[in-house]
Design an enzyme around this catalytic site. Structure first.
Site, PDB file in Angstrom:
ATOM      1  N   ASP A  36      51.406  21.740 -27.826  1.00  0.00           N
ATOM      2  CA  ASP A  36      50.203  21.422 -27.243  1.00  0.00           C
ATOM      3  C   ASP A  36      50.333  20.050 -27.209  1.00  0.00           C
ATOM      4  O   ASP A  36      50.116  19.359 -27.958  1.00  0.00           O
ATOM      5  CB  ASP A  36      49.171  22.134 -28.123  1.00  0.00           C
ATOM      6  CG  ASP A  36      47.451  21.550 -27.602  1.00  0.00           C
ATOM      7  OD1 ASP A  36      47.434  20.897 -26.344  1.00  0.00           O
ATOM      8  OD2 ASP A  36      46.473  21.818 -28.147  1.00  0.00           O
ATOM      9  N   LYS A  43      43.366  14.522 -19.044  1.00  0.00           N
ATOM     10  CA  LYS A  43      43.223  13.693 -20.002  1.00  0.00           C
ATOM     11  C   LYS A  43      44.324  12.503 -19.511  1.00  0.00           C
ATOM     12  O   LYS A  43      44.398  11.438 -20.635  1.00  0.00           O
ATOM     13  CB  LYS A  43      43.787  14.357 -21.289  1.00  0.00           C
ATOM     14  CG  LYS A  43      42.469  15.373 -21.704  1.00  0.00           C
ATOM     15  CD  LYS A  43      43.076  16.110 -23.004  1.00  0.00           C
ATOM     16  CE  LYS A  43      42.285  17.327 -23.508  1.00  0.00           C
ATOM     17  NZ  LYS A  43      40.799  16.895 -23.745  1.00  0.00           N
ATOM     18  N   HIS A  60      43.562  22.719 -32.306  1.00  0.00           N
ATOM     19  CA  HIS A  60      42.280  22.957 -31.177  1.00  0.00           C
ATOM     20  C   HIS A  60      41.989  24.423 -30.992  1.00  0.00           C
ATOM     21  O   HIS A  60      43.004  25.354 -31.054  1.00  0.00           O
ATOM     22  CB  HIS A  60      42.519  22.211 -29.944  1.00  0.00           C
ATOM     23  CG  HIS A  60      41.589  22.057 -28.908  1.00  0.00           C
ATOM     24  ND1 HIS A  60      41.205  23.026 -28.098  1.00  0.00           N
ATOM     25  CD2 HIS A  60      40.826  21.058 -28.511  1.00  0.00           C
ATOM     26  CE1 HIS A  60      40.046  23.063 -27.555  1.00  0.00           C
ATOM     27  NE2 HIS A  60      39.806  21.421 -27.713  1.00  0.00           N
ATOM     28  N   GLN A 100      47.078  15.714 -25.886  1.00  0.00           N
ATOM     29  CA  GLN A 100      46.574  14.828 -26.292  1.00  0.00           C
ATOM     30  C   GLN A 100      47.880  13.575 -26.478  1.00  0.00           C
ATOM     31  O   GLN A 100      47.563  12.347 -26.799  1.00  0.00           O
ATOM     32  CB  GLN A 100      46.064  14.853 -27.926  1.00  0.00           C
ATOM     33  CG  GLN A 100      44.864  15.565 -27.658  1.00  0.00           C
ATOM     34  CD  GLN A 100      43.548  14.936 -27.219  1.00  0.00           C
ATOM     35  OE1 GLN A 100      43.648  13.627 -26.983  1.00  0.00           O
ATOM     36  NE2 GLN A 100      42.467  15.574 -26.821  1.00  0.00           N
ATOM     37  N   CYS A 159      36.117  21.305 -31.099  1.00  0.00           N
ATOM     38  CA  CYS A 159      36.855  22.607 -30.971  1.00  0.00           C
ATOM     39  C   CYS A 159      37.937  22.834 -31.869  1.00  0.00           C
ATOM     40  O   CYS A 159      39.070  23.248 -31.874  1.00  0.00           O
ATOM     41  CB  CYS A 159      37.537  22.671 -29.624  1.00  0.00           C
ATOM     42  SG  CYS A 159      36.427  22.826 -28.254  1.00  0.00           S
TER      43      CYS A 159
END
Length: 410
Positions: free
Chosen positions: A198, A224, A121, A201, A364
């Site tokens: 990261d 999220k 991303h 997700q 993105c």
């Protein structure tokens, strides 16, 4: 809770959009919020709205206790060693930028290498581009396979003695791939590199254990994972956070201020300058309670079933191209695809007219789009409140859209 009991906890799912029951398939962009989170926000603003850490009055003490209790919940949720390793931020983007500013720019130099992948991303790419420009370090990329997976032998080859920093998404927001971050961390550490994960997700879907993964930093977004917007987390190993100097200065983060010099508070508060998102942190704590009540293994099992069902159904439509691993166990709860001769934005617009919300665009991830040789894609993402019926509605909507665009192109 069964699936209907879970859905009943999300008031937004009860509405109609464009005259149709809402089918929400965009949770990878932002998830919906249960009553428990909404009530936690209402309770704070209604009953004990106050600033934290500063006041000696009752409301201030209640707000501070709730804010720090949320930090403890995050610590337990990701299995950090101590709450001092949990820094509240605005979200994953802010967390990654904090690492870029306070660690990479401070400790890397010319000749060092930063390693990421092509599927990151933009928030896990641009901060390292800018840090490389400022430090003279070189930004390099781990190659990816056609199905969106990473081979550990390629990681072994890419990480060298020059590699000082590795940052990788745990789950790709386009391909859905779940990367072997534990093994990648072990390779990075063997070469003396620091690794950042990261987890935007993955935190909503997978059980996280930062000690088992042995990552040095991890970035998470609350919105999220059924929490409020504007709140996120940076996890960092205490030894690294203690080495780092904050880059936002002002109230809250100071210990002593003189006319010409100042000292900082201890962890984690030295990185939380100014009034924090108190309500957001409290809401995030409520979201964690809710997810743990359902159980992350149950959420993962449910999504795995939905992904498998979606892959099966979408594969039956000749005009659809699917991206990412075909094995459900290798991917998280999303399916990214394109329909031949139909732009994803047009597709999303037609589906929206039937109350079906998907995401369309480059997500993105413009370098990944170029690698896929497309300008954009469509993405349907699932969460604990989605059902097979939602996927059936998507499939029917896609078939109608395909028929419509074939007709108008004649």
């Amino acid at each position: 809770m069964n699936i209907q009991e879970i859905r009943d906890q999300f008031p937004i799912l009860k509405q109609q959009v464009n005259g149709h029951p809402l089918v929400y398939l965009d949770s990878s962009a932002t998830s919906q919020k249960p009553y428990a989170v909404i009530e936690a926000l209402r309770d704070y603003y209604t009953n004990y709205n106050s600033n934290v850490h500063r006041g000696a009055h009752t409301l201030g003490s209640l707000a501070t206790d709730a804010y720090e209790n949320a930090r403890d919940k995050v610590k337990s949720f990701i299995h950090a060693r101590e709450s001092a390793e949990i820094v509240f931020t605005r979200g994953t983007t802010a967390s990654l930028n904090l690492v870029a500013q306070c660690y990479v720019r401070e400790f890397l130099k010319e000749g060092d290498e930063i390693l990421i992948t092509l599927m990151e991303h933009h928030s896990n790419l641009i901060p390292w581009q800018q840090a490389a420009n400022k430090t003279g370090a070189t930004l390099r990329y781990i190659p990816i396979q056609p199905d969106g997976t990473i081979r550990l032998e390629d990681v072994e080859e890419a990480i060298t003695s020059k590699t000082k920093f590795v940052s990788i998404t745990h789950v790709s927001n386009v391909m859905g791939t779940i990367h072997p971050v534990k093994q990648i961390a072990a390779i990075a550490h063997r070469h003396g590199a620091v690794i950042c994960v990261d987890a935007a997700q993955s935190a909503p879907h997978l059980q996280l254990d930062v000690q088992d993964l042995d990552c040095d930093f991890m970035a998470i977004s609350g919105h999220k994972m059924a929490g409020p917007t504007g709140i996120g987390v940076l996890y960092g190993k205490k030894a690294l956070l203690e080495q780092m100097t904050p880059y936002e200065y002002g109230g809250e983060m100071i210990d002593h201020v003189d006319l010409y010099e100042s000292t900082w508070k201890e962890l984690p508060w030295k990185f939380e300058g100014g009034t924090p998102n108190i309500a957001g942190a409290i809401g995030l704590g409520a979201a964690i309670d809710f997810l743990q009540q359902i159980g992350l293994p149950n959420i993962r099992q449910h999504e795995n079933h939905l992904v498998n069902y979606a892959l099966e159904q979408l594969s039956l439509i000749e005009e659809i191209s699917i991206y990412g691993p075909r094995k459900p166990e290798l991917r998280s709860g999303l399916v990214t695809f394109n329909v031949s001769d139909v732009h994803p934005h047009d597709l999303a617009t037609v589906l929206d007219s039937e109350g079906i919300a998907i995401r369309a665009g480059h997500h993105c991830c413009q370098p990944l789009m170029r690698w896929l040789n497309v300008s954009s894609t469509a993405r349907a993402s699932f969460y604990l409140y989605n059902t097979e019926e939602d996927i059936d509605a998507l499939v029917k909507g896609l078939k109608r859209a395909i028929s419509y665009f074939k007709y108008v192109s004649q």
